[in-house]
Structure formats: C-alpha cells, structure tokens
Design an enzyme around this catalytic site. Structure first.
Site, mmCIF file in Angstrom:
data_model
loop_
_atom_site.group_PDB
_atom_site.id
_atom_site.type_symbol
_atom_site.label_atom_id
_atom_site.label_comp_id
_atom_site.label_asym_id
_atom_site.label_seq_id
_atom_site.Cartn_x
_atom_site.Cartn_y
_atom_site.Cartn_z
ATOM 1 N N CYS A 96 0.849 -1.196 0.000
ATOM 2 C CA CYS A 96 0.000 0.000 0.000
ATOM 3 C C CYS A 96 0.882 1.243 0.000
ATOM 4 O O CYS A 96 1.842 1.333 0.775
ATOM 5 C CB CYS A 96 -0.888 -0.014 1.239
ATOM 6 S SG CYS A 96 -1.831 1.507 1.473
ATOM 7 N N GLU A 126 2.300 -5.594 9.124
ATOM 8 C CA GLU A 126 2.651 -4.228 8.725
ATOM 9 C C GLU A 126 3.740 -3.658 9.632
ATOM 10 O O GLU A 126 4.698 -3.039 9.158
ATOM 11 C CB GLU A 126 1.420 -3.323 8.768
ATOM 12 C CG GLU A 126 1.725 -1.889 8.355
ATOM 13 C CD GLU A 126 0.558 -0.943 8.549
ATOM 14 O OE1 GLU A 126 0.775 0.178 9.040
ATOM 15 O OE2 GLU A 126 -0.587 -1.328 8.202
ATOM 16 N N ASN A 222 -7.747 -4.223 11.586
ATOM 17 C CA ASN A 222 -8.696 -3.116 11.416
ATOM 18 C C ASN A 222 -10.129 -3.570 11.654
ATOM 19 O O ASN A 222 -10.958 -2.807 12.153
ATOM 20 C CB ASN A 222 -8.519 -2.455 10.041
ATOM 21 C CG ASN A 222 -9.104 -3.265 8.905
ATOM 22 O OD1 ASN A 222 -10.284 -3.168 8.600
ATOM 23 N ND2 ASN A 222 -8.279 -4.084 8.262
ATOM 24 N N SER A 263 -10.371 -5.635 4.397
ATOM 25 C CA SER A 263 -10.030 -6.807 3.589
ATOM 26 C C SER A 263 -11.254 -7.655 3.248
ATOM 27 O O SER A 263 -11.123 -8.810 2.847
ATOM 28 C CB SER A 263 -8.998 -7.670 4.326
ATOM 29 O OG SER A 263 -7.801 -6.967 4.526
#
Length: 279
Positions: A96, A126, A222, A263
């Site tokens: 990203c 991440e 998330n 996602s």
C-alpha cells in the site's frame, strides 16, 4: 427489518489495488505465482485466488530462483528485497502506498540517527515490515501502559510513526504521554485516512441502529478495531461470512447496521445483506 450500511465498508484503496494487481498477474501466468504470506486477512478471498493459481508461502526459501513473488499490501522489510534480488526472484510489489510512505520515513530518520518508535502491534505484518526498514531496532508500543516499562535514552532523538490501522484515540493518548517524557522527538501521524473514516462511520452508524454486524477476518486488525468500537455502543456480531449468522438472534432487532473491514470483499458483504433481508 431495516438494514443500514456504513458509508465506509469493505476494501480500502490499498487492498483493492493489491488484489487487482495480484489478479492481473494470475491472469497472465499459466503456472501461477507465489505470495509471501496471505494476500489479505480474509481466508475466503485468499482461497478464491489460490484456486486461480496463487501459491502462498511463509518465506522466500520456499520460492525457487527465477520465479516471481507478490509482496502483499501490508509490506515487508528491506531484507526481503535484498534476498529476492540475490535469489533472482522478481518482486511484484503491491505494498500500500500509505505503508510504503512509513517505510521511507523509518529508513530516512533511522539513517539520520533517530530512534524509531512505532505505535502498533509488534506481531502485525505491517509493523514487522516497518521495523525492517530501521534495522529492526524500533521501539514498538501497543498500549499506553507499555510506556512505563520502557527505558528511554533521553540523549537520543526519536521519530514516532504508527501502524496505519491504529485507533486514533489510542495514538493521541500515547503521543500525549510520550510528549511528557521525550524532549527531542518528531511525530508522524501515519494513520490511514481511510481507517479514520471507516472507524468514524462505524461509530456513527452504531448510534442509529439496534445492533451491528461487523464483517471481516478474525485475524484482521482493522476489523477487530471496528468490533471494539461498535460493541461499546450497541450489541455487535463479529463474523467472517453469513454462515455465522442466526435468524433467531437477529429477529429481535428492527434496525441492523452493517460494516466491514478493509479486507472484506463486496461479494461477502452482499451475501450478508441478502441474508438479513430474508429474515
């Protein structure tokens, strides 16, 4: 029964971009293509890509030389690029752009002598990737209380970045506490704007409905943050697919709100909405 859908639900820009890039690669290759780790935190979507020829591996040693590998949207550390080059493995980089920006910040400030602080989960891919751009030497903070156990060197300069999906309130509280401890520090709020909007729309919708359904992978950071936000306001069901829903559980509610993690594919969201409307 009425269904309300959050304004920001489902694939974010970075995930949509990564999934499109990966699908295009699979369309062009008869022998499939490797992916370093699950493409996204949604096993249903990953399964569909694996049926198309995606081969998910945990490390580069599982990939033969002269093959290609997809770097997922979460990003990876600098060593993966170096090792891929030495093995003559071609990288298809779907990192990203918002995450890539953090990589650049971490490397730039680390090279300038700053100690990097990452606000996030040390086990999240991440954050592991970000740490890989500052010599894997970052201080990683997930909760406010963890700060009390850190022995900061006040002679050092610090640069603070954050996981893109971190809760903004948590970020602000950690920054406030760090500000009272550190003198020479630079703050870079790298929370993705889409994450902020998604969380805010979930919060707003939770105040308008009788219950919330949050759709997303059980391992999706998330998505779990959306669950936490919603359940503080209204009864909340956290699911991956419609098969986890029960008509009896939902039948007592008049207005049901639906949101989804970054996602979660549109087709899974549509199936959930169809199920609710059939009650």
């Amino acid at each position: 029964m009425k269904v309300k859908i959050a304004k920001n639900a489902g694939f974010c820009f970075g995930v949509k971009r990564a999934m499109n890039m990966a699908w295009n690669e699979l369309e062009q290759r008869d022998s499939g293509v490797y992916a370093l780790g699950p493409l996204i935190h949604n096993k249903q979507a990953v399964s569909k890509y694996e049926e198309k020829g995606l081969k998910t591996v945990d490390n580069l040693n599982e990939i033969p030389s002269n093959e290609s590998v997809i770097i997922r949207s979460h990003g990876v550390g600098e060593s993966v690029y170096t090792k891929s080059e030495s093995k003559e493995i071609t990288i298809i980089d779907t990192t990203c752009p918002f995450v890539k920006k953090i990589h650049n910040l971490a490397k730039d400030y680390s090279d300038k002598g700053y100690k990097i602080i990452v606000i996030g989960d040390k086990n999240h891919p991440e954050v592991i990737g970000i740490n890989g751009w500052c010599k894997e030497d970052a201080i990683i903070i997930k909760t406010l209380n963890e700060i009390d156990d850190i022995d900061f060197d006040l002679n050092k300069k610090y640069c603070v970045v954050s996981q893109t999906t971190i809760n903004p309130e948590l970020y602000n509280s950690i920054v406030d506490k760090l500000s009272k401890i550190l003198d020479d520090v630079i703050y870079k709020n790298t929370i993705c704007s889409a994450t902020k909007e998604r969380q805010q729309s979930a919060r707003e919708l939770s105040n308008e409905v009788d219950c919330m359904i949050v759709i997303g992978g059980k391992h999706s950071s998330n998505t779990q943050k959306l669950v936490d936000i919603c359940k503080d306001i209204v009864p909340t069901f956290a699911i991956e697919t419609k098969d986890e829903l029960n008509k009896e559980d939902l039948g007592k509610y008049n207005v049901i709100g639906v949101t989804a993690g970054a996602s979660t594919p549109d087709w899974i969201i549509s199936q959930v909405i169809d199920f609710i409307q059939s009650i």
